[in-house]
Design a protein around this motif. Sequence first.
Motif, PDB file in Angstrom:
ATOM      1  N   VAL A  35      48.658  37.826  39.254  1.00 46.32           N
ATOM      2  CA  VAL A  35      47.555  37.446  40.128  1.00 46.32           C
ATOM      3  C   VAL A  35      46.869  36.237  39.518  1.00 46.32           C
ATOM      4  O   VAL A  35      46.468  36.262  38.350  1.00 46.32           O
ATOM      5  CB  VAL A  35      46.556  38.616  40.281  1.00 46.32           C
ATOM      6  N   GLU A  36      46.683  35.198  40.285  1.00 42.13           N
ATOM      7  CA  GLU A  36      46.004  33.996  39.822  1.00 42.13           C
ATOM      8  C   GLU A  36      44.585  34.020  40.382  1.00 42.13           C
ATOM      9  O   GLU A  36      44.362  34.319  41.546  1.00 42.13           O
ATOM     10  CB  GLU A  36      46.758  32.753  40.312  1.00 42.13           C
ATOM     11  N   GLY A  37      43.623  33.733  39.509  1.00 39.97           N
ATOM     12  CA  GLY A  37      42.227  33.736  39.951  1.00 39.97           C
ATOM     13  C   GLY A  37      41.625  35.126  39.867  1.00 39.97           C
ATOM     14  O   GLY A  37      41.937  35.896  38.967  1.00 39.97           O
ATOM     15  N   LEU A  38      40.773  35.458  40.804  1.00 42.39           N
ATOM     16  CA  LEU A  38      40.112  36.771  40.876  1.00 42.39           C
ATOM     17  C   LEU A  38      39.469  37.149  39.541  1.00 42.39           C
ATOM     18  O   LEU A  38      39.684  38.225  39.010  1.00 42.39           O
ATOM     19  CB  LEU A  38      41.085  37.854  41.340  1.00 42.39           C
ATOM     20  N   LYS A  39      38.647  36.276  39.002  1.00 40.26           N
ATOM     21  CA  LYS A  39      38.055  36.482  37.678  1.00 40.26           C
ATOM     22  C   LYS A  39      37.214  37.750  37.574  1.00 40.26           C
ATOM     23  O   LYS A  39      37.005  38.262  36.494  1.00 40.26           O
ATOM     24  CB  LYS A  39      37.181  35.287  37.311  1.00 40.26           C
ATOM     25  N   THR A  40      36.727  38.251  38.688  1.00 40.39           N
ATOM     26  CA  THR A  40      35.863  39.433  38.619  1.00 40.39           C
ATOM     27  C   THR A  40      36.636  40.743  38.732  1.00 40.39           C
ATOM     28  O   THR A  40      36.047  41.810  38.621  1.00 40.39           O
ATOM     29  CB  THR A  40      34.795  39.378  39.732  1.00 40.39           C
ATOM     30  N   SER A  41      37.930  40.679  38.959  1.00 43.68           N
ATOM     31  CA  SER A  41      38.740  41.901  39.037  1.00 43.68           C
ATOM     32  C   SER A  41      38.999  42.448  37.644  1.00 43.68           C
ATOM     33  O   SER A  41      39.168  41.685  36.693  1.00 43.68           O
ATOM     34  CB  SER A  41      40.086  41.617  39.713  1.00 43.68           C
ATOM     35  N   PRO A  42      39.069  43.766  37.508  1.00 44.48           N
ATOM     36  CA  PRO A  42      39.296  44.364  36.183  1.00 44.48           C
ATOM     37  C   PRO A  42      40.771  44.347  35.791  1.00 44.48           C
ATOM     38  O   PRO A  42      41.418  45.376  35.629  1.00 44.48           O
ATOM     39  CB  PRO A  42      38.783  45.796  36.376  1.00 44.48           C
TER      40      PRO A  42
END
Length: 104
Positions: A35-42
């Motif tokens: 997954v690229e990005g989604l910095k707030t995902s755990p």
Amino acid sequence: EVVITSPSRTTLFSQRQKSLDEIIDMLGDFDFLLVEGLKTSPLPRIAIFRNKLDENYFDCSDAIAVDESVALSDYDIPKNIAILDLNNPEEIVLWILKNAKKVK
């Protein structure tokens, strides 16, 4: 929703945002999902850099992968961040195998 399909591939264009869980359900069986990005995902994260580090990524990264163009001694890298050799794919794969989050 728009789907374009051919004998060799299928593409879905969605008119709404889908959660990561919805996308995982759509994909069915897989070994790894990067997954690229989604910095707030755990999710465990590897930040990739050439030439210089962006210290803004230290708070959201579990590992950084760099090549010889980065002078690591120029930075105060938190001790909890693994340093990986960008030119050593085996090392990166081992980190992924050790740290990947299981979804099913």
